[in-house]
Design an enzyme around this catalytic site. Structure first.
Site: not given
Ligand SMILES: *[C@@H]1O[C@H](CO)[C@@H](O)[C@H](O)[C@H]1NC(C)=O
Ligand SMILES: *[C@@H]1O[C@H](CO)[C@@H](O)[C@H](O)[C@H]1NC(C)=O
Length: 385
Positions: A156, A360
């Site tokens: 990320s 995610h």
């Protein structure tokens, strides 16, 4: 039956807090030790005086640096215990280095500034991670191992800051042998639902926080964090409120890979503190649909000699990169990763994870990542030496 166990567990929890799994209560060092690797600890001081904690699970093979993302910490790489990436790499004899960015609970320190008293400590946008923290971390590892290059796995925002490093300090490109970018983020504008809402309202939220003089988001001592922990660690409502209503709407839903049993472990370690200004920086990237430096509005000229915030030059990011994206990643949707992959000059592999629900959070926290994700990572580590 499940219901009965839950009830019994909750009664016991109220009485003794014994429902909490052990791993939710251990810190990074205790976790690493529990799974067989008492870590070495390095204190890294950046050029601008921030003191970071860098851990090492030493091994005979080449070093690999693991870099966490927004609101996260080094612990994220150990949360699945024997099935986590940190321990799996250590078991495969890699020399595993695990960093903490300025401002999180393991790196909340400075040579002069006091994070509890000095607002100046929290003047941190994404540039600071990329141009100060990463060079200090990388140079420490290269110095200790006497090598010229390392491999990196970053999740990320942890990979966002490597693009900033490569564009702002291009001589660092040659120090990275390979970057494996999990849930790659540079552009934000095609992100879904909650992200869009957050993006449009972040100005107002930010003004509120500023009014209350809040510079640190979810620091351990903050009221917001204490409230969050009470709610999220509640065995009855924690998963429903904090995953189904809070995290999944931002990151994509995956109730298969992250189940209620894992909830207390997540919120034993996450969120680990993050500068408000850095989150605001992401909202600028979202709003302007460009990968840009912090937008000071009418003050831009003073900082950049230009009325617009400059774009990072992705063309200058010449390090070798493997992108691994999730189909159900609402923070890093494929549209954005496609755009990024076209701008980066040295993408050697662009992998889209085959699972439809892969979101995610699965990259670090998914229950079956050892089987469904790590093979791609090990292949990439072996392929580029
Ligand atoms: C982790 O794996 C090691 C080695 O296989 C084993 O000894 C240990 O019991 C495992 N720990 C847990 C908590 O499963
Ligand atoms: C801004 O531009 C002027 C004139 O070109 C130059 O002298 C100055 O160093 C620049 N300042 C910054 C911060 O880049």
């Amino acid at each position: 039956m499940h219901f009965l166990i839950l009830i019994i567990c909750c009664v016991r929890a109220v009485l003794t807090q014994s429902c909490t799994p052990q791993d939710a209560t251990l810190n990074f060092e205790e976790l690493a030790t529990k799974y067989g690797y008492p870590p070495q600890k390095y204190k890294v001081t950046t050029e601008d005086g921030y003191i970071l904690t860098l851990y090492r699970l030493p091994g005979p093979r080449e070093p690999v640096l693991l870099q966490h993302g927004t609101l996260d910490s080094s612990s994220t790489w150990l949360l699945r215990g024997n099935n986590s990436l940190g321990i799996t790499l250590a078991n495969a004899n890699y020399d595993v280095w695990i960093s903490n960015l300025r401002g999180n609970k393991y790196s909340r320190d400075h040579t002069l500034l006091d994070p509890d008293k000095d607002d100046a400590y929290w003047n941190i946008d994404l540039d600071h991670f990329g141009t100060y923290d990463l060079p200090a971390i990388i140079d420490t590892i290269l110095h200790v191992t006497r090598l010229k290059k390392i491999k990196v796995i970053a999740h990320s925002a942890g990979n966002t800051i490597f693009y900033i490093l490569g564009s702002m300090r291009p001589n660092y490109n040659k120090k990275i042998k390979l970057l494996i970018a999990l849930a790659p983020i540079a552009y934000m504008h095609n992100s879904y639902n909650a992200v869009t809402w957050l993006g449009s309202n972040v100005r107002a939220l930010d003004d509120i926080l500023l009014n209350f003089n809040v510079h640190e988001l979810f620091g351990e001592t903050t009221l917001l964090q204490k409230l969050l922990k009470v709610v999220c660690n509640n065995p009855l409502i924690g998963y429903e409120v904090c995953l189904n209503r809070l995290l999944f709407p931002l990151t994509g839903f995956d109730n298969e890979q992250i189940k209620p049993d894992f909830n207390p472990i997540i919120f034993g370690h996450f969120p680990a503190g993050f500068p408000r200004k850095s989150l605001l920086h992401f909202s600028h990237i979202w709003r302007r649909k460009e990968f840009i430096r912090f937008d000071y509005g009418s003050q831009n000229y003073r900082f950049y000699n230009s009325t617009e915030p400059p774009r990072y030059n992705l063309g200058a990011v010449t390090m070798r990169i493997v992108l691994i994206a999730g189909r159900n990643d609402w923070l890093a949707p494929l549209k954005n990763v496609n755009l990024l992959s076209k701008k980066l000059p040295n993408v050697v592999q662009y992998i889209i994870h085959p699972l439809k629900q892969f979101n995610h959070l699965d990259f670090t926290w998914g229950e079956n990542v050892k089987e469904n994700l790590f093979p791609y990572i090990f292949d990439a580590l072996n392929m580029y030496s």
